[in-house]
Design an enzyme around this catalytic site. Structure first.
Site, PDB file in Angstrom:
ATOM      1  N   CYS A 258     -37.139  35.879  33.296  1.00  0.00           N
ATOM      2  CA  CYS A 258     -37.133  34.446  32.972  1.00  0.00           C
ATOM      3  C   CYS A 258     -38.388  33.727  33.473  1.00  0.00           C
ATOM      4  O   CYS A 258     -39.066  33.035  32.712  1.00  0.00           O
ATOM      5  CB  CYS A 258     -35.861  33.790  33.500  1.00  0.00           C
ATOM      6  SG  CYS A 258     -35.735  33.675  35.300  1.00  0.00           S
ATOM      7  N   HIS A 306     -32.652  30.714  37.590  1.00  0.00           N
ATOM      8  CA  HIS A 306     -33.018  30.969  36.192  1.00  0.00           C
ATOM      9  C   HIS A 306     -33.838  29.796  35.693  1.00  0.00           C
ATOM     10  O   HIS A 306     -33.666  28.663  36.133  1.00  0.00           O
ATOM     11  CB  HIS A 306     -31.787  31.160  35.318  1.00  0.00           C
ATOM     12  CG  HIS A 306     -32.147  31.542  33.900  1.00  0.00           C
ATOM     13  ND1 HIS A 306     -32.616  32.788  33.560  1.00  0.00           N
ATOM     14  CD2 HIS A 306     -32.155  30.816  32.748  1.00  0.00           C
ATOM     15  CE1 HIS A 306     -32.877  32.836  32.268  1.00  0.00           C
ATOM     16  NE2 HIS A 306     -32.613  31.651  31.756  1.00  0.00           N
ATOM     17  N   HIS A 318     -35.962  31.051  26.380  1.00  0.00           N
ATOM     18  CA  HIS A 318     -35.885  31.722  27.678  1.00  0.00           C
ATOM     19  C   HIS A 318     -35.665  33.219  27.471  1.00  0.00           C
ATOM     20  O   HIS A 318     -35.307  33.672  26.384  1.00  0.00           O
ATOM     21  CB  HIS A 318     -34.758  31.124  28.531  1.00  0.00           C
ATOM     22  CG  HIS A 318     -33.375  31.378  27.991  1.00  0.00           C
ATOM     23  ND1 HIS A 318     -32.334  31.817  28.766  1.00  0.00           N
ATOM     24  CD2 HIS A 318     -32.862  31.281  26.728  1.00  0.00           C
ATOM     25  CE1 HIS A 318     -31.239  31.949  28.029  1.00  0.00           C
ATOM     26  NE2 HIS A 318     -31.529  31.626  26.795  1.00  0.00           N
TER      27      HIS A 318
END
Length: 342
Positions: A258, A306, A318
């Site tokens: 990420c 994240h 993402h």
């Protein structure tokens, strides 16, 4: 990201391990046809998917710790290399200075080994005494200055060697942390993969559909403009990465985790971001989610474990979790902790 659901039992406690093993046992029993008569296969599948979600979340948190340790190791490695180069140059300078002093001492010894001032007094050329004495004073001054310089350089060398020794020790600790976090990630991912493989094909497909939403396909991005030219360039780069695989610990160009995706996308815009999602959340000005614009970074969970990039119209791009590709998802897929404008 790893999950679209908040885990009721985060962390690596004994209770978590028991829950994972219990879910695995129930799943295995269902697969063998030995589940309790009252067990609903849908409940079993959902419990397994929840466990997989939690394992993915824990793996991603460990991945960010891995990234942080790896970044620190790289920084230390570069610092140790610079200290070694500087120490080597300093030692060469000391050697040259010592050589110069040795030449002067040798010349004095060859002149008879007597005090130079006495040698001048006994000179057969009294008329040159004052000039030669002045020269002797200059030599003495140069020697004294050279000795002071050597002392300063040697003290600096000692400090650099001490710093290098400390950095080398910390580098070894960072390398050990990298290896430890890597083992943690691999164990979590292996367990998640095993649980998914234990599900019927329909259960696995449902799991993928529940997390991919629209299979990563972009909806209309609207006409919302990025906040800057660099944000626009980063958003274009992130959009171009859609479809590439999630690879933990990777920051492109063929795979990403990420924070690796957002770091790489901004690098294409000429902006250097930190490696971890926790550090990236502070890499610019934080703005309300209601004011998010394309190119802004969206961090998730309280610990910012994240991160994705806002693309407009309520969407982010993402790298979600292992086995999935870079894709679009709703910005509210998980609780948002911050929005950062770089």
């Amino acid at each position: 990201m790893v999950s679209h659901r908040r885990s009721p039992h985060p962390g690596h406690s004994r209770g978590t391990r028991v829950t994972v093993l219990s879910a695995a046992a129930v799943t295995a029993a269902a697969a063998l046809g030995t589940a309790p008569a009252s067990a609903d296969p849908r409940d079993t599948t959902e419990a397994t998917r929840s466990t997989v979600d939690r394992l993915y979340e824990e793996a991603e948190k460990a991945t960010e710790r891995y990234n942080k340790a790896d970044e620190r190791a790289d920084t230390l490695r570069a610092r140790v290399d610079r200290l070694r180069d500087s120490t080597a140059r300093g030692q060469e300078r000391v050697n040259r200075m010592r050589g110069a002093l040795g030449s002067i001492a040798g010349a004095q010894y060859r002149s008879g080994g007597i005090d130079p001032a006495l040698a001048l007094l006994l000179s057969s050329d009294p008329d040159s005494y004052l000039g030669r004495a002045e020269a002797l004073d200059r030599v003495s001054d140069r020697q004294a200055l050279a000795l002071r310089d050597i002392g300063q350089v040697q003290r600096k060398l000692g400090q650099q060697r001490e710093e290098a020794t400390k950095d080398l020790a910390e580098l070894e600790r960072s390398r050990a942390a990298v290896a430890r976090h890597k083992r943690t990630v691999e164990a979590k991912l292996a367990e998640a993969r095993r649980l998914l493989n234990s599900l019927p094909d329909a259960g696995r497909d449902a799991d993928r559909a529940s997390r991919s939403g629209r299979d990563g396909a972009p909806m209309s991005l609207g006409d919302q403009a990025p906040a800057s030219a660099r944000a626009a360039a980063a958003a274009r780069a992130a959009r171009g990465a859609v479809g590439l695989p999630y690879v933990w610990g990777a920051n492109g160009p063929s795979g990403f985790d990420c924070s690796g995706l957002t770091q790489w996308a901004y690098a294409q815009a000429g902006v250097s971001l930190p490696r971890t999602s926790q550090a990236q959340r502070y890499a610019g000005q934080q703005v309300p989610l209601s004011e998010a614009r394309p190119g802004d970074l969206v961090a998730y969970r309280d610990d910012a474990s994240h991160i994705g990039m806002y693309m407009g119209n309520g969407q982010v791009v993402h790298a979600p979790y292992p086995g999935a590709s870079v894709r679009y998802d709703p910005v509210g897929m998980m609780p948002v902790s911050s929005v950062t404008r770089v």
